[in-house]
Design an enzyme around this catalytic site. Sequence first.
Site, mmCIF file in Angstrom:
data_model
loop_
_atom_site.group_PDB
_atom_site.id
_atom_site.type_symbol
_atom_site.label_atom_id
_atom_site.label_comp_id
_atom_site.label_asym_id
_atom_site.label_seq_id
_atom_site.Cartn_x
_atom_site.Cartn_y
_atom_site.Cartn_z
ATOM 1 N N LYS A 1 2.247 -3.427 8.754
ATOM 2 C CA LYS A 1 3.406 -2.553 8.594
ATOM 3 C C LYS A 1 4.624 -3.270 9.126
ATOM 4 O O LYS A 1 4.598 -3.808 10.233
ATOM 5 C CB LYS A 1 3.167 -1.263 9.377
ATOM 6 C CG LYS A 1 4.031 -0.089 8.975
ATOM 7 C CD LYS A 1 3.558 1.165 9.702
ATOM 8 C CE LYS A 1 4.088 2.428 9.091
ATOM 9 N NZ LYS A 1 3.508 3.623 9.711
ATOM 10 N N LEU B 1 0.819 -1.226 0.000
ATOM 11 C CA LEU B 1 0.000 0.000 0.000
ATOM 12 C C LEU B 1 0.844 1.264 0.000
ATOM 13 O O LEU B 1 0.421 2.304 -0.467
ATOM 14 C CB LEU B 1 -0.918 0.035 1.228
ATOM 15 C CG LEU B 1 -2.061 -0.976 1.305
ATOM 16 C CD1 LEU B 1 -2.762 -0.869 2.650
ATOM 17 C CD2 LEU B 1 -3.053 -0.746 0.172
ATOM 18 N N GLY B 2 2.020 1.154 0.576
ATOM 19 C CA GLY B 2 2.851 2.354 0.645
ATOM 20 C C GLY B 2 4.208 2.043 1.232
ATOM 21 O O GLY B 2 4.427 0.995 1.836
ATOM 22 N N VAL C 1 4.141 -0.775 4.062
ATOM 23 C CA VAL C 1 2.777 -1.065 4.471
ATOM 24 C C VAL C 1 2.110 -1.949 3.421
ATOM 25 O O VAL C 1 2.225 -1.687 2.225
ATOM 26 C CB VAL C 1 1.974 0.244 4.677
ATOM 27 C CG1 VAL C 1 0.557 -0.060 5.128
ATOM 28 C CG2 VAL C 1 2.670 1.136 5.699
ATOM 29 N N GLY D 1 9.377 2.099 7.120
ATOM 30 C CA GLY D 1 8.630 0.855 7.010
ATOM 31 C C GLY D 1 7.932 0.711 5.700
ATOM 32 O O GLY D 1 7.948 1.596 4.857
ATOM 33 N N ASP E 1 2.229 14.356 12.915
ATOM 34 C CA ASP E 1 2.345 14.116 11.474
ATOM 35 C C ASP E 1 0.960 14.143 10.820
ATOM 36 O O ASP E 1 0.633 13.314 9.973
ATOM 37 C CB ASP E 1 3.049 12.783 11.217
ATOM 38 C CG ASP E 1 3.683 12.692 9.830
ATOM 39 O OD1 ASP E 1 3.746 13.730 9.114
ATOM 40 O OD2 ASP E 1 4.104 11.583 9.442
HETATM 41 P P1 ADP Z 1 3.951 5.380 6.296
HETATM 42 O O1 ADP Z 1 4.824 5.340 7.492
HETATM 43 O O2 ADP Z 1 4.496 4.651 5.123
HETATM 44 O O3 ADP Z 1 3.476 6.774 5.946
HETATM 45 P P2 ADP Z 1 1.168 4.828 7.017
HETATM 46 O O4 ADP Z 1 0.831 4.239 8.346
HETATM 47 O O5 ADP Z 1 0.862 6.268 6.810
HETATM 48 O O6 ADP Z 1 2.689 4.490 6.702
HETATM 49 O O7 ADP Z 1 0.418 3.979 5.900
HETATM 50 C C1 ADP Z 1 0.699 4.140 4.528
HETATM 51 C C2 ADP Z 1 -0.576 4.077 3.705
HETATM 52 O O8 ADP Z 1 -1.234 2.821 3.907
HETATM 53 C C3 ADP Z 1 -1.622 5.130 4.091
HETATM 54 O O9 ADP Z 1 -1.421 6.354 3.439
HETATM 55 C C4 ADP Z 1 -2.904 4.447 3.669
HETATM 56 O O10 ADP Z 1 -3.125 4.628 2.286
HETATM 57 C C5 ADP Z 1 -2.633 2.986 3.938
HETATM 58 N N1 ADP Z 1 -3.141 2.580 5.272
HETATM 59 C C6 ADP Z 1 -2.498 2.666 6.449
HETATM 60 N N2 ADP Z 1 -3.255 2.202 7.472
HETATM 61 C C7 ADP Z 1 -4.415 1.804 6.932
HETATM 62 C C8 ADP Z 1 -5.625 1.217 7.469
HETATM 63 N N3 ADP Z 1 -5.772 0.952 8.773
HETATM 64 N N4 ADP Z 1 -6.611 0.921 6.591
HETATM 65 C C9 ADP Z 1 -6.479 1.169 5.265
HETATM 66 N N5 ADP Z 1 -5.379 1.713 4.704
HETATM 67 C C10 ADP Z 1 -4.346 2.036 5.517
#
Ligand code: ADP
Length: 353
Positions: A53, A28-29, A36, A34, A171
């Site tokens: 994550k 997802l990212g 995700v 990390g 953040d």
């Molecule tokens: P990073 O440290 O990479 O920014 P995030 O915790 O912000 O990690 O998560 C990255 C992306 O994953 C988010 O922008 C979102 O699109 C998706 N994401 C994170 N947590 C969730 C969740 N609980 N449900 C759905 N999508 C999520």
Amino acid sequence: SSRLQTRAQLSNKGQKHRAEQLSILRELGQGAYGQVFEGTLQTPRGKDRVVLKRVKAKVEAAETMGQMEHLLNVYAARAAPQSVAHFLGYIEVTATQATKALTEGLWLMWRYEGSQTLWSYMRRTSLFRDECLTALAADLCLPEPVAVATVIQQLCENLSAMHAAGLVHRDVKPANIIFAEQEKRFKLIDLGACADLRAGTNYIPDEGIMDPSYCPPEQYCLPTDSPDLARQFGVVRSAMSPMLWSRYKPDRFDSWSTGMVLLQLAIPRLRQMESLRDFTKLLKREDCDIYAAVKAARLPAKQTALLEAEQGAGWDLLAGLLRPRSVQVMDDGGVRFVNTKSKAIRLPVSAAL
Ligand code: ADP
Ligand code: MG
């Protein structure tokens, strides 16, 4: 450091799951510390859609960061459960359990809340219609004119609950605000930079790890150079007292970021990061006077129409949120906050724009 000190608190880690229960579907990212993924968790009731994550291997300090995010999720899930994505617990993958996708180490897990962040709504642009607000209104099941006010109200409610528990998110930005499809409300994600000021968890006075586009001009949630804080976080390491909280107003860090989010929601042009950065420069040049900055930016009336509604309620809210605390930079580079006696911002916002 205060980070190490709080290792002791890891005794409450939330629910532990087994590696065999998990499968990874897609990425997802990817952030600095990390990665995700979306995946599934096999439970006696069936397969649950989850977000996972993992801490990046070979990134220095990444392990500590992962442990901090773990701690903060356990605490936030208890102290502000409606405000953050539902934390499901963790998995410790051993070398023998590891697969190509499920690598060795600590994994954190949340409920899959939905497919859209506030940032993905903001990316929906069209020359002819404001698709961002149309999509927000449709998903919130509300009329379009109250969509922005509702998003900001939910964000303020979430932050208010976090702040009441001594947590500063640090953040807040559209990509870290997820639309929870089940509850039809926005929640905060990504507690990697979140600080628990009562326990000192994940708080290092002069560390700056936040997104500069959403960070207030004073840069820190607390002064980096202040004897009374050094006593609390350095020597005594006690919880931050309510007296120091009200003196330095660390919650204003998130208030500023919320103001930037409101700017982007209300003024379509500022959804482009380049334009937001230019506008922030103007704002600082005008001593954070939002009215002067908008005048200097020569934005067409159509861009600011939403803020004008209801006798300029949006402007009032913006001016309230975008209030930096005055700082004094010391000889050694330390930062002291001054004149912080001004009126506190009261969250959540009760009035609609
Ligand atoms: P990073 O440290 O990479 O920014 P995030 O915790 O912000 O990690 O998560 C990255 C992306 O994953 C988010 O922008 C979102 O699109 C998706 N994401 C994170 N947590 C969730 C969740 N609980 N449900 C759905 N999508 C999520
Ligand atoms: Mg993030």
